[in-house]
Design a protein around this motif. Sequence first.
Motif, short mmCIF file in Angstrom:
data_model
loop_
_atom_site.label_atom_id
_atom_site.label_comp_id
_atom_site.label_asym_id
_atom_site.label_seq_id
_atom_site.Cartn_x
_atom_site.Cartn_y
_atom_site.Cartn_z
N ALA A 70 32.36 22.00 39.80
CA ALA A 70 32.91 22.56 38.57
C ALA A 70 34.16 21.80 38.15
N ASP A 71 34.30 21.54 36.86
CA ASP A 71 35.51 20.91 36.33
C ASP A 71 36.55 21.95 35.96
N VAL A 72 36.08 23.08 35.46
CA VAL A 72 36.95 24.16 35.00
C VAL A 72 36.41 25.48 35.55
N VAL A 73 37.29 26.29 36.10
CA VAL A 73 36.91 27.61 36.61
C VAL A 73 37.75 28.66 35.90
N VAL A 74 37.10 29.72 35.44
CA VAL A 74 37.82 30.81 34.79
C VAL A 74 37.62 32.10 35.59
N TYR A 75 38.67 32.91 35.60
CA TYR A 75 38.62 34.22 36.25
C TYR A 75 39.17 35.28 35.32
N SER A 76 38.56 36.46 35.39
CA SER A 76 39.24 37.66 34.94
C SER A 76 40.01 38.16 36.14
N ALA A 77 41.32 37.99 36.12
CA ALA A 77 42.15 38.45 37.24
C ALA A 77 42.21 39.96 37.29
N THR A 78 41.78 40.61 36.23
CA THR A 78 41.67 42.06 36.17
C THR A 78 40.82 42.58 37.32
N LYS A 79 39.81 41.78 37.69
CA LYS A 79 38.85 42.21 38.71
C LYS A 79 39.48 42.08 40.10
N HIS A 80 38.87 41.34 41.00
CA HIS A 80 39.28 41.35 42.39
C HIS A 80 40.74 40.94 42.61
N ILE A 81 41.28 40.09 41.76
CA ILE A 81 42.63 39.56 42.00
C ILE A 81 43.66 40.66 41.91
N ASP A 82 43.67 41.44 40.82
CA ASP A 82 44.43 42.69 40.84
C ASP A 82 43.71 43.64 41.78
N GLY A 83 42.48 43.97 41.43
CA GLY A 83 41.62 44.73 42.31
C GLY A 83 42.02 46.18 42.53
N GLN A 84 42.97 46.67 41.75
CA GLN A 84 43.41 48.05 41.93
C GLN A 84 43.61 48.76 40.59
N GLY A 85 42.93 48.24 39.57
CA GLY A 85 42.85 48.95 38.29
C GLY A 85 44.14 49.07 37.53
N ARG A 86 45.06 48.12 37.70
CA ARG A 86 46.39 48.29 37.12
C ARG A 86 46.64 47.49 35.85
N ALA A 87 46.08 46.29 35.76
CA ALA A 87 46.52 45.40 34.68
C ALA A 87 45.43 44.41 34.29
#
Length: 396
Positions: A199-216
Amino acid sequence: MSESWNKRTQAVHGGIRRSQYNEVSEAIFLTQGFVYDSAEQAEARFIETGPDEFIYARYGNPTVAMFEQRIAALEGAEDGFATASGMAAVNGALTSMLKAGDHVVSAKALFGSCLYILENILTRYGVEVTFVDGTDLDQWKAAIRPDTKAVFFESMSNPTLEVIDIRAVAELAHAVGATVIVDNVFSTPVFSQAIAQGADVVVYSATKHIDGQGRALGGVILGTKEFIRGTVEPYLKHTGGALSPFNAWIMLKGLETLALRVNAQAETAQKLAEALEGHEALERIMYPGLKSHAQNALVQSQLGGKGGTVLSLDIKGGKDAAFRFLNALTIPVISNNLGDAKSIATHPATTTHQRLSDAQKDELGITPGLIRFSVGLEDAGDLLEDIRQALSAAAV
């Protein structure tokens, strides 16, 4: 930060910058702007900012920069740009690099908002988009042209959990000079090595596992320094998709426990999938960690054998049965997020993928009885008991 550090260590210490007070927990810099020592310094900074210099929160911020550097180190990318949401990341990665007349090839199994960007927004401005079955390499070969500018796909699709061969698609795309953009949310930066796999570019919704606690809400675009600072940053800093420093701080704290949470969730998901496979109330169960999954061999090589934190249940009896199942659950909540500490059950056909036509839903396998089940941190035995009683209620 040492480049030899393991992912777990990078997730705790990557990108650290401390103020004059030498705080342990990262500081939150809640400021919209920054002060200059002189007019000459202000002029110089607007010409070119140094590695630890800032102008305006829409352009960058110390707390946000810590998150960008930490997630980039974890992903194995040179740089990153944090965004206000996951969809701002998807839109920013695509729109910043495309213009009228460009050609994009995309997997058709996508989250509804991603489809909207590709079908409605990019085409409105003259970008040509071709959709393929992401698991069929022959379709990728036929669709990718000498003038293809980019390819886009979810490495694990939402909600039917198809796994796409990153290496194989990247090889086809790179042969014509196309940029490979991967939405890696379901695979997570813990299990996936998307950059190393092509992959050249990777995108994440940090809302999901990265926060992972429903906050932001939050998102991030990861890639080469040239792409992030030369293509993405000018687009996003002028169009305003910046991440809040407070949300960036939440994401930093989330990264510290990411591996612990995601590994525990995946372990529970595997147990649930194995226990529920063949259940009389189910048409089918979809989980990449199951040997019966069509891409299980790819899961072993691409994701280290980890099937992720989400499984999908296709309940016999269609929508009515699916709704009875949802309403009978006592532990999971009914919502439309995923990757949370709390287990979450979603009916994609009427929520996340509601805007799709019936024909599109049929083509993607989003049946009226399909439930996307995001596994949380609850006890596996409690979840299994609750799912079984809800399936009994669905069958009534």
